[in-house]
Design a protein around this motif. Structure first.
Motif, PDB file in Angstrom:
ATOM      1  N   ALA A  83       0.836  -1.208   0.000  1.00 55.69           N
ATOM      2  CA  ALA A  83       0.000   0.000   0.000  1.00 55.69           C
ATOM      3  C   ALA A  83       0.868   1.253   0.000  1.00 55.69           C
ATOM      4  CB  ALA A  83      -0.930  -0.006   1.219  1.00 55.69           C
ATOM      5  N   LEU A  84       2.027   1.193   0.656  1.00 58.81           N
ATOM      6  CA  LEU A  84       2.943   2.335   0.658  1.00 58.81           C
ATOM      7  C   LEU A  84       3.330   2.741  -0.755  1.00 58.81           C
ATOM      8  CD1 LEU A  84       5.315   1.167   3.540  1.00 58.81           C
ATOM      9  CD2 LEU A  84       3.809   3.146   3.636  1.00 58.81           C
ATOM     10  N   GLY A  85       3.507   1.758  -1.626  1.00 56.59           N
ATOM     11  CA  GLY A  85       3.929   2.064  -2.984  1.00 56.59           C
ATOM     12  C   GLY A  85       2.784   2.399  -3.909  1.00 56.59           C
ATOM     13  N   VAL A  86       1.783   1.515  -3.970  1.00 58.45           N
ATOM     14  CA  VAL A  86       0.719   1.660  -4.959  1.00 58.45           C
ATOM     15  C   VAL A  86      -0.138   2.890  -4.694  1.00 58.45           C
ATOM     16  CG1 VAL A  86      -1.358   0.587  -5.908  1.00 58.45           C
ATOM     17  CG2 VAL A  86       0.666  -0.809  -5.467  1.00 58.45           C
ATOM     18  N   ILE A  87      -0.526   3.109  -3.445  1.00 56.17           N
ATOM     19  CA  ILE A  87      -1.393   4.257  -3.140  1.00 56.17           C
ATOM     20  C   ILE A  87      -0.648   5.569  -3.366  1.00 56.17           C
ATOM     21  CG2 ILE A  87      -2.782   5.389  -1.373  1.00 56.17           C
ATOM     22  CD1 ILE A  87      -3.895   2.735  -2.466  1.00 56.17           C
ATOM     23  N   THR A  88       0.655   5.588  -3.163  1.00 56.01           N
ATOM     24  CA  THR A  88       1.435   6.788  -3.458  1.00 56.01           C
ATOM     25  C   THR A  88       1.295   7.168  -4.934  1.00 56.01           C
ATOM     26  OG1 THR A  88       3.028   6.358  -1.689  1.00 56.01           O
ATOM     27  CG2 THR A  88       3.754   7.793  -3.479  1.00 56.01           C
ATOM     28  N   PHE A  89       1.406   6.194  -5.822  1.00 56.91           N
ATOM     29  CA  PHE A  89       1.224   6.433  -7.254  1.00 56.91           C
ATOM     30  C   PHE A  89      -0.147   7.043  -7.528  1.00 56.91           C
ATOM     31  CE2 PHE A  89       5.008   4.157  -8.198  1.00 56.91           C
ATOM     32  CZ  PHE A  89       5.277   4.292  -9.554  1.00 56.91           C
ATOM     33  N   GLY A 101      -9.702  18.322  -4.570  1.00 58.11           N
ATOM     34  CA  GLY A 101      -9.865  19.205  -5.717  1.00 58.11           C
ATOM     35  C   GLY A 101     -11.148  20.015  -5.623  1.00 58.11           C
ATOM     36  N   ASP A 102     -11.339  20.921  -6.571  1.00 57.20           N
ATOM     37  CA  ASP A 102     -12.543  21.753  -6.591  1.00 57.20           C
ATOM     38  C   ASP A 102     -13.777  20.862  -6.501  1.00 57.20           C
ATOM     39  OD1 ASP A 102     -10.890  23.920  -6.900  1.00 57.20           O
ATOM     40  OD2 ASP A 102     -11.112  24.004  -9.084  1.00 57.20           O
ATOM     41  N   SER A 103     -14.665  21.198  -5.584  1.00 58.85           N
ATOM     42  CA  SER A 103     -15.780  20.316  -5.272  1.00 58.85           C
ATOM     43  C   SER A 103     -16.786  20.254  -6.412  1.00 58.85           C
ATOM     44  CB  SER A 103     -16.483  20.782  -3.995  1.00 58.85           C
ATOM     45  OG  SER A 103     -17.469  19.848  -3.603  1.00 58.85           O
ATOM     46  N   ILE A 104     -17.230  19.044  -6.692  1.00 56.83           N
ATOM     47  CA  ILE A 104     -18.315  18.825  -7.645  1.00 56.83           C
ATOM     48  C   ILE A 104     -19.544  18.417  -6.838  1.00 56.83           C
ATOM     49  CG2 ILE A 104     -19.128  17.494  -9.636  1.00 56.83           C
ATOM     50  CD1 ILE A 104     -16.216  17.076 -10.429  1.00 56.83           C
ATOM     51  N   GLY A 105     -20.353  19.397  -6.507  1.00 55.27           N
ATOM     52  CA  GLY A 105     -21.578  19.142  -5.772  1.00 55.27           C
ATOM     53  C   GLY A 105     -21.405  18.692  -4.342  1.00 55.27           C
ATOM     54  N   GLY A 106     -20.198  18.835  -3.790  1.00 58.33           N
ATOM     55  CA  GLY A 106     -19.965  18.390  -2.425  1.00 58.33           C
ATOM     56  C   GLY A 106     -19.705  16.907  -2.299  1.00 58.33           C
ATOM     57  N   PHE A 107     -19.622  16.201  -3.446  1.00 55.81           N
ATOM     58  CA  PHE A 107     -19.495  14.750  -3.409  1.00 55.81           C
ATOM     59  C   PHE A 107     -18.112  14.241  -3.808  1.00 55.81           C
ATOM     60  CE2 PHE A 107     -24.055  15.435  -3.804  1.00 55.81           C
ATOM     61  CZ  PHE A 107     -24.545  14.580  -2.832  1.00 55.81           C
ATOM     62  N   ILE A 108     -17.421  14.951  -4.675  1.00 50.66           N
ATOM     63  CA  ILE A 108     -16.119  14.479  -5.149  1.00 50.66           C
ATOM     64  C   ILE A 108     -15.334  15.676  -5.669  1.00 50.66           C
ATOM     65  CG2 ILE A 108     -16.813  14.048  -7.542  1.00 50.66           C
ATOM     66  CD1 ILE A 108     -14.565  11.751  -5.409  1.00 50.66           C
ATOM     67  N   GLY A 109     -14.009  15.578  -5.599  1.00 50.47           N
ATOM     68  CA  GLY A 109     -13.179  16.636  -6.136  1.00 50.47           C
ATOM     69  C   GLY A 109     -12.990  16.486  -7.631  1.00 50.47           C
ATOM     70  N   ASN A 110     -12.784  17.587  -8.302  1.00 49.24           N
ATOM     71  CA  ASN A 110     -12.500  17.563  -9.736  1.00 49.24           C
ATOM     72  C   ASN A 110     -11.184  16.813  -9.953  1.00 49.24           C
ATOM     73  OD1 ASN A 110     -11.625  18.198 -12.392  1.00 49.24           O
ATOM     74  ND2 ASN A 110     -12.804  20.092 -12.378  1.00 49.24           N
ATOM     75  N   PRO A 111     -11.186  15.716 -10.731  1.00 50.93           N
ATOM     76  CA  PRO A 111      -9.955  14.921 -10.873  1.00 50.93           C
ATOM     77  C   PRO A 111      -8.829  15.656 -11.577  1.00 50.93           C
ATOM     78  CG  PRO A 111     -11.658  14.166 -12.394  1.00 50.93           C
ATOM     79  CD  PRO A 111     -12.312  15.139 -11.474  1.00 50.93           C
ATOM     80  N   PHE A 112      -9.122  16.780 -12.216  1.00 48.98           N
ATOM     81  CA  PHE A 112      -8.086  17.508 -12.944  1.00 48.98           C
ATOM     82  C   PHE A 112      -7.500  18.675 -12.150  1.00 48.98           C
ATOM     83  CE2 PHE A 112     -11.000  15.750 -16.163  1.00 48.98           C
ATOM     84  CZ  PHE A 112     -10.114  14.924 -16.829  1.00 48.98           C
ATOM     85  N   THR A 113      -8.119  19.012 -11.012  1.00 49.80           N
ATOM     86  CA  THR A 113      -7.657  20.179 -10.269  1.00 49.80           C
ATOM     87  C   THR A 113      -6.190  20.049  -9.871  1.00 49.80           C
ATOM     88  OG1 THR A 113      -9.889  20.481  -9.376  1.00 49.80           O
ATOM     89  CG2 THR A 113      -8.099  21.678  -8.297  1.00 49.80           C
ATOM     90  N   TYR A 114      -5.834  18.909  -9.285  1.00 50.90           N
ATOM     91  CA  TYR A 114      -4.458  18.691  -8.827  1.00 50.90           C
ATOM     92  C   TYR A 114      -3.869  17.411  -9.422  1.00 50.90           C
ATOM     93  CZ  TYR A 114      -6.092  22.061  -5.354  1.00 50.90           C
ATOM     94  OH  TYR A 114      -6.636  23.162  -4.739  1.00 50.90           O
ATOM     95  N   ALA A 115      -4.334  17.000 -10.594  1.00 55.71           N
ATOM     96  CA  ALA A 115      -3.809  15.787 -11.209  1.00 55.71           C
ATOM     97  C   ALA A 115      -2.293  15.900 -11.388  1.00 55.71           C
ATOM     98  CB  ALA A 115      -4.479  15.566 -12.565  1.00 55.71           C
ATOM     99  N   PHE A 116      -1.584  14.841 -11.004  1.00 56.30           N
ATOM    100  CA  PHE A 116      -0.120  14.810 -11.054  1.00 56.30           C
ATOM    101  C   PHE A 116       0.480  15.989 -10.270  1.00 56.30           C
ATOM    102  CE2 PHE A 116      -1.529  12.301 -14.603  1.00 56.30           C
ATOM    103  CZ  PHE A 116      -0.698  11.196 -14.556  1.00 56.30           C
ATOM    104  N   PHE A 117      -0.170  16.308  -9.173  1.00 54.19           N
ATOM    105  CA  PHE A 117       0.231  17.404  -8.272  1.00 54.19           C
ATOM    106  C   PHE A 117       0.339  18.735  -9.022  1.00 54.19           C
ATOM    107  CE2 PHE A 117       2.074  15.614  -4.071  1.00 54.19           C
ATOM    108  CZ  PHE A 117       0.936  14.846  -3.907  1.00 54.19           C
TER     109      PHE A 117
END
Length: 433
Positions: A83-89, A101-117
């Protein structure tokens, strides 16, 4: 299981992780450098806290590894380390963005807001991170994401295929953990807007892991041999010590600075764990059992679990009560599980699930602001409602993910492999390799 099918799964995982690494190397991803208001003391404490939380995962591996049969020790240890390795990726690529990330309706963050940091650097965020360099906040949160799926492994220990575990772990992290983190810890998450208090992960980490573990134990079915395993008590004690030590970073670090709140969380963490240790062994004695090192260790961990959501919100005396009472409740839950047909191998649900639920309820009771003891009921009912939503969500989605994983690759080892042990059949290693 067809070797061709297994090879396809292996190649798919390798391709996915290689693609993440390659994109991370070549994408023009900005990492802003700039001002932050955190003091050098805050930075030192948060770097230390992140390291302490990381230490909890190896600690968990020894805690679990000491409670399985010798033929399954390495597999159990390795599940946490992987888990130390895979979850880090995953956290670097998209997990942090889904959670914060920027909230989408309070349910999930925008996957592109901080993609690849992307836009995650030493410059502070205007809202998240309390003035820390934003990348330090992201790194601290990464450690929580790492340990959560590792906690689940205790429920299906001694009978899961290693590659199936990797598939489930990745799916769970993205589709259960990240949404829960967003709901609870992002300012625009809907549980945060309800006023739900979860200081360091009672809901996000422990209830989610415990409920997913319950779904996993039901899905996988009991082991073919459920007689009690010989227990390596030194491993369990070592694991407990590492967890207790690391938990100070888990809870005190969630103050996001070297401040009075971190001090309160520190002492509350210790008080709850110490009182739970005593509560568990005294409950064993009351039930006619002898005081055991195993019971003391399990009790201490249950106290750490139960105080996690409350650590920064309650007083010292309440922490003693939360730890002691939660140990009694979880002890009872373990005994009930033992009398049932459910084979939750290392009692993840009775300890982490029930302990986390107890902690969330007690947080709403004893919170210095808005708790039942102050005469307010809004927080209490918000916590009850959130427990219903979270438990239903985690169990339902986890159940679907187990079914999906089963379609990708069979999760359970064969009868012969279970008899021979996972160390040899999954890894070609043994304790005395």
């Amino acid at each position: 299981m067809s070797e061709k099918r297994k090879l396809l799964v292996v190649r798919s995982i390798v391709f996915l992780l290689f693609t993440i690494a390659a994109l991370a190397a070549i994408l023009p991803t900005p990492h802003p450098e700039g001002e932050y208001t955190a003091t050098t003391g805050d930075l030192a404490w948060m770097i230390t806290s992140a390291g302490l939380v990381l230490l909890m995962t190896p600690g968990l591996s020894f805690f679990y590894g000491g409670m399985v049969r010798p033929k399954n020790i390495i597999s159990t240890l390795l599940q946490s380390f992987m888990a130390l390795g895979v979850i880090t990726f995953l956290w670097y690529a998209v997990g942090f963005s889904l959670a914060f990330g920027d909230s989408i309706g309070g349910f999930i963050g925008n996957p592109f807001t901080y993609a690849f940091f992307r836009n995650v650097g030493t410059e502070q965020h205007p809202v998240l991170g309390s003035g820390l360099p934003f990348v330090l906040f992201a790194a601290f949160q990464m450690k929580f994401a790492i340990i959560t799926p590792a906690l689940i492994t205790g429920s299906f220990a001694e009978r899961i295929r290693f590659w199936a575990y990797l598939v489930f772990m990745m799916l769970f992290s993205l589709l259960v953990y990240c949404p829960l983190a967003h709901w609870t810890w992002h300012p625009d998450g809907f549980l945060a807007k309800w006023g739900v208090l979860d200081f360091a992960g009672g809901t996000v980490v422990h209830i989610s892991a415990g409920v997913a573990a319950l779904a996993g134990a039901i899905h996988m079915g009991p082991r073919r041999d459920t007689t009690p395993a010989p227990i390596n008590i030194p491993y369990v004690i070592l694991g407990t010590g590492l967890l207790w030590f690391g938990w100070f970073g888990f809870n005190s670090g969630s103050a996001l600075g070297a401040n009075a709140l971190a001090v309160d969380a520190f002492i509350n963490t210790h008080l709850a764990s110490a009182s739970a240790l005593i509560g568990w062994v005294l409950t064993d004695v009351y039930r006619g059992r002898k005081i055991s090192a195993l019971g003391a260790c399990i009790g201490a961990v249950v106290g750490l679990v139960a105080i996690t959501p409350a650590a920064g919100f309650v007083g010292y005396g309440a922490s003693l009560f939360i730890g002691f009472t939660s140990a009694i409740i979880s002890n009872y839950a373990v005994r009930r599980r033992e009398r049932s047909s459910l084979d939750d191998t290392l009692d993840v649900f009775p300890c982490h699930g029930v302990g986390g639920i107890s902690g969330m309820i007690f947080t709403a009771v004893f919170a210095r602001e808005g708790g039942l003891i102050t005469g307010s009921t809004m927080l209490f009912f918000a916590h009850l409602a959130s427990l219903v939503v979270v438990i239903a969500f985690v169990f339902g989605v986890s159940w679907l993910l187990y079914k999906l994983t089963e379609r990708i690759i069979p999760m359970r080892v064969t009868e012969a492999q279970e008899i021979d042990g996972l160390d040899i059949t999954q890894h070609r290693e043994s304790v005395l390799f």
